[in-house]
Design a protein around this motif. Structure first.
Motif, PDB file in Angstrom:
ATOM      1  N   VAL A  13       8.604   5.600   2.419  1.00 46.41           N
ATOM      2  CA  VAL A  13       8.397   6.863   3.137  1.00 46.41           C
ATOM      3  C   VAL A  13       9.570   7.812   2.901  1.00 46.41           C
ATOM      4  O   VAL A  13       9.388   9.007   2.644  1.00 46.41           O
ATOM      5  CB  VAL A  13       8.196   6.590   4.645  1.00 46.41           C
ATOM      6  N   LEU A  14      10.801   7.269   2.990  1.00 49.98           N
ATOM      7  CA  LEU A  14      11.980   8.105   2.774  1.00 49.98           C
ATOM      8  C   LEU A  14      12.008   8.664   1.353  1.00 49.98           C
ATOM      9  O   LEU A  14      12.274   9.860   1.146  1.00 49.98           O
ATOM     10  CB  LEU A  14      13.246   7.291   3.044  1.00 49.98           C
TER      11      LEU A  14
ATOM     12  N   VAL B  80       0.834  -1.199   0.000  1.00 47.00           N
ATOM     13  CA  VAL B  80       0.000   0.000   0.000  1.00 47.00           C
ATOM     14  C   VAL B  80       0.867   1.247   0.000  1.00 47.00           C
ATOM     15  O   VAL B  80       0.638   2.205  -0.757  1.00 47.00           O
ATOM     16  CB  VAL B  80      -0.950  -0.007   1.210  1.00 47.00           C
ATOM     17  N   GLY B  81       1.902   1.233   0.847  1.00 43.96           N
ATOM     18  CA  GLY B  81       2.793   2.387   0.901  1.00 43.96           C
ATOM     19  C   GLY B  81       3.515   2.607  -0.406  1.00 43.96           C
ATOM     20  O   GLY B  81       3.653   3.748  -0.881  1.00 43.96           O
ATOM     21  N   GLU B  82       3.986   1.509  -1.029  1.00 47.84           N
ATOM     22  CA  GLU B  82       4.714   1.618  -2.291  1.00 47.84           C
ATOM     23  C   GLU B  82       3.817   2.027  -3.443  1.00 47.84           C
ATOM     24  O   GLU B  82       4.315   2.490  -4.478  1.00 47.84           O
ATOM     25  CB  GLU B  82       5.404   0.296  -2.603  1.00 47.84           C
ATOM     26  N   ALA B  83       2.515   1.839  -3.309  1.00 49.79           N
ATOM     27  CA  ALA B  83       1.586   2.284  -4.346  1.00 49.79           C
ATOM     28  C   ALA B  83       1.045   3.679  -4.059  1.00 49.79           C
ATOM     29  O   ALA B  83       0.955   4.527  -4.950  1.00 49.79           O
ATOM     30  CB  ALA B  83       0.432   1.290  -4.473  1.00 49.79           C
ATOM     31  N   LEU B  84       0.691   3.923  -2.786  1.00 46.02           N
ATOM     32  CA  LEU B  84       0.040   5.184  -2.435  1.00 46.02           C
ATOM     33  C   LEU B  84       1.010   6.361  -2.440  1.00 46.02           C
ATOM     34  O   LEU B  84       0.712   7.423  -3.014  1.00 46.02           O
ATOM     35  CB  LEU B  84      -0.609   5.048  -1.057  1.00 46.02           C
TER      36      LEU B  84
ATOM     37  N   ARG C 135      10.591  -2.214   3.456  1.00 47.66           N
ATOM     38  CA  ARG C 135      10.072  -1.635   2.221  1.00 47.66           C
ATOM     39  C   ARG C 135       9.237  -0.392   2.491  1.00 47.66           C
ATOM     40  O   ARG C 135       9.314   0.608   1.761  1.00 47.66           O
ATOM     41  CB  ARG C 135       9.248  -2.668   1.459  1.00 47.66           C
ATOM     42  N   LEU C 136       8.432  -0.441   3.549  1.00 49.04           N
ATOM     43  CA  LEU C 136       7.607   0.716   3.891  1.00 49.04           C
ATOM     44  C   LEU C 136       8.481   1.903   4.287  1.00 49.04           C
ATOM     45  O   LEU C 136       8.223   3.044   3.872  1.00 49.04           O
ATOM     46  CB  LEU C 136       6.653   0.355   5.028  1.00 49.04           C
TER      47      LEU C 136
END
Length: 452
Positions: free
Chosen positions: A162-163, A20-24, A157-158
């Motif tokens: 974020v970074l 989700v983080g890598e897509a959003l 990965r998350l």
């Protein structure tokens, strides 16, 4: 149907959160890029990223697939799987550095020949550096899978997503598109040693410390060649298509296809964790000569699960997709909602057989995956070319392309469902052939080394 255990649920939650983080987060940064720089400049950025992606797809051998197949075999045969993985990770880093250097040399040649504007040249250079820093991510991630520590990989990965989001958006606000790409490059360079160090640590804990170097397993090079070509061809449906779109339709078509693919990419990122969990599971069963019944059961459960999930997703997105696209990217992009809906539906259909990405590799039949991905890639390129000729206006081109992708997804899903039955239908309780995937005529060099 038996419910998954707590550990599997925690792993799935971690990987899904990362997905989700890598897509959003990239979608949010893309929204900011499009709104602040416009269609033309954002299209140039996406084009540069796509060209860099194609460059690494062509030259990076993608050792992660070979690692997940041959490290368990080496561990079962000699107990030195950690040594094999350490050598593969070192090679992946060195290859990434070499490919990055070659890419920067090509960009320098473009500059000397005056084949692209100066700003585009800088974009290409920054995109190449970013991809080069990310080169060992795949093999390092395979280390987490081999050590059964995918939950930790999800958190890593998350953090990386974020970074990258923070530095890229900060650069965009501070100095425009070039600093947007520079922020991504810095984030990738910072996280690369972290990935490698943590992967080495978890694998040492799972398989033991690396010992003396082990010889390359028999059949590994042919397997690696097939999987690398397969990964390259698979990239045609993503970064390759965007590069091709840039050549035939310019930055505007690139931007439309990129933003229209965001919902489908978001759904695919939710499905990827299941494939990540299935690959080491199937590979372990094959390495230990387990039966086919459990493999078939995993495939069937996955298909039913994502059939329901895909149907729910399409039903929920259909009434609101146009409004969401207009709200996210601006009123002028609301027309891209129809394209986004088609690409989302295609992603949902392909998700029904997400195991098709790993089953041929786990069985040692990399050629099957290569043949399918080649046909799919050629189909996507042909569809986009025909769409551009039939409807040159960018939104119409994208819409025709979306229908073509959906049709290809339906046909491909049907093919894999039929193929699964043929591959695993011989005998539910019969052990998998330990020589499955051996290269014809290859000589065995001892127990467990003759598999490809």
């Amino acid at each position: 149907m038996r419910l998954p255990g707590r550990r599997h649920l925690r792993t799935f939650t971690s990987l899904s959160g990362a997905g989700v983080g890598e897509a959003l987060l990239p979608a949010l940064s893309l929204m900011a890029l499009v709104r602040l720089t416009g269609t033309h400049v954002s299209g140039q950025v996406i084009f540069a990223q796509s060209v860099a992606g194609v460059w690494f797809l062509l030259l990076d051998p993608c050792l992660e697939n070979a690692a997940q197949r041959f490290v368990p075999m080496e561990q079962e045969r000699s107990g030195r799987g950690a040594s094999l993985f350490a050598g593969m990770l070192r090679w992946d880093v060195l290859i990434g550095v070499a490919v990055t250097g070659a890419g920067l040399a090509v960009v320098a040649a473009v500059r000397l020949l005056g084949l692209a504007p100066a700003e585009v040249q800088l974009m290409l250079a920054l995109a190449v550096v970013t991809r080069g820093a990310m080169a060992p991510y795949g093999t390092a991630s395979a280390g987490f899978a081999l050590a059964d520590r995918l939950q930790g990989l999800g958190l890593l990965r998350l953090g990386c997503a974020v970074l990258s989001f923070g530095l890229s958006v900060g650069g965009l606000l501070a100095g425009g598109a070039l600093l947007y790409l520079a922020g991504q490059a810095v984030a990738a360079a910072v996280m690369a040693p972290v990935y490698c160090a943590l992967a080495t640590r978890v694998l040492r804990a799972g398989l033991g410390p690396p010992g003396p170097r082990v010889p390359m397993p028999a059949g590994m090079i042919p397997f690696l060649l097939k999987t690398s070509v397969g990964t390259t061809v698979a990239g045609v449906s993503d970064v390759g298509i965007l590069s091709f779109a840039g050549f035939i339709g310019g930055p505007s078509l690139v931007t439309i296809l990129k933003i229209a693919s965001a919902p489908g990419r978001f759904y695919a990122n939710l499905a990827i964790p299941i494939a990540a969990m299935l690959y080491p599971r199937i590979s372990h069963r094959i390495a230990t000569d387990a039966g086919t019944a459990a493999v078939r059961r995993d495939m069937t459960r996955t298909t039913w699960l994502f059939t329901v999930a895909g149907a729910v997703t399409v039903a929920a997105a259909l009434p609101v997709i146009d409004d969401v696209m207009g709200l996210a990217y601006g009123h002028g992009y609301a027309r891209a909602g129809g394209v986004a809906m088609l690409l989302l539906a295609a992603a949902c259909v392909k998700g029904m057989v997400l195991w098709s990405n790993v089953l041929p590799l786990a069985l040692g039949r990399a050629g099957w995956r290569l043949a399918y991905l080649t046909a799919e890639g050629v189909c996507f390129v042909a569809v986009l070319a025909v769409a551009h000729l039939a409807a040159p206006e960018v939104f119409r081109t994208s819409l025709v392309y979306g229908w073509g992708v959906l049709a290809a997804a339906v046909a491909g899903t049907g093919f894999w469902i039929v193929s699964m039955r043929r591959v695993l239908a011989d005998d539910r309780s019969r052990p998998l052939d330990p020589d499955a995937g051996r290269i014809p005529g290859e000589e065995t060099a001892g127990a467990g080394t003759g598999r490809a």
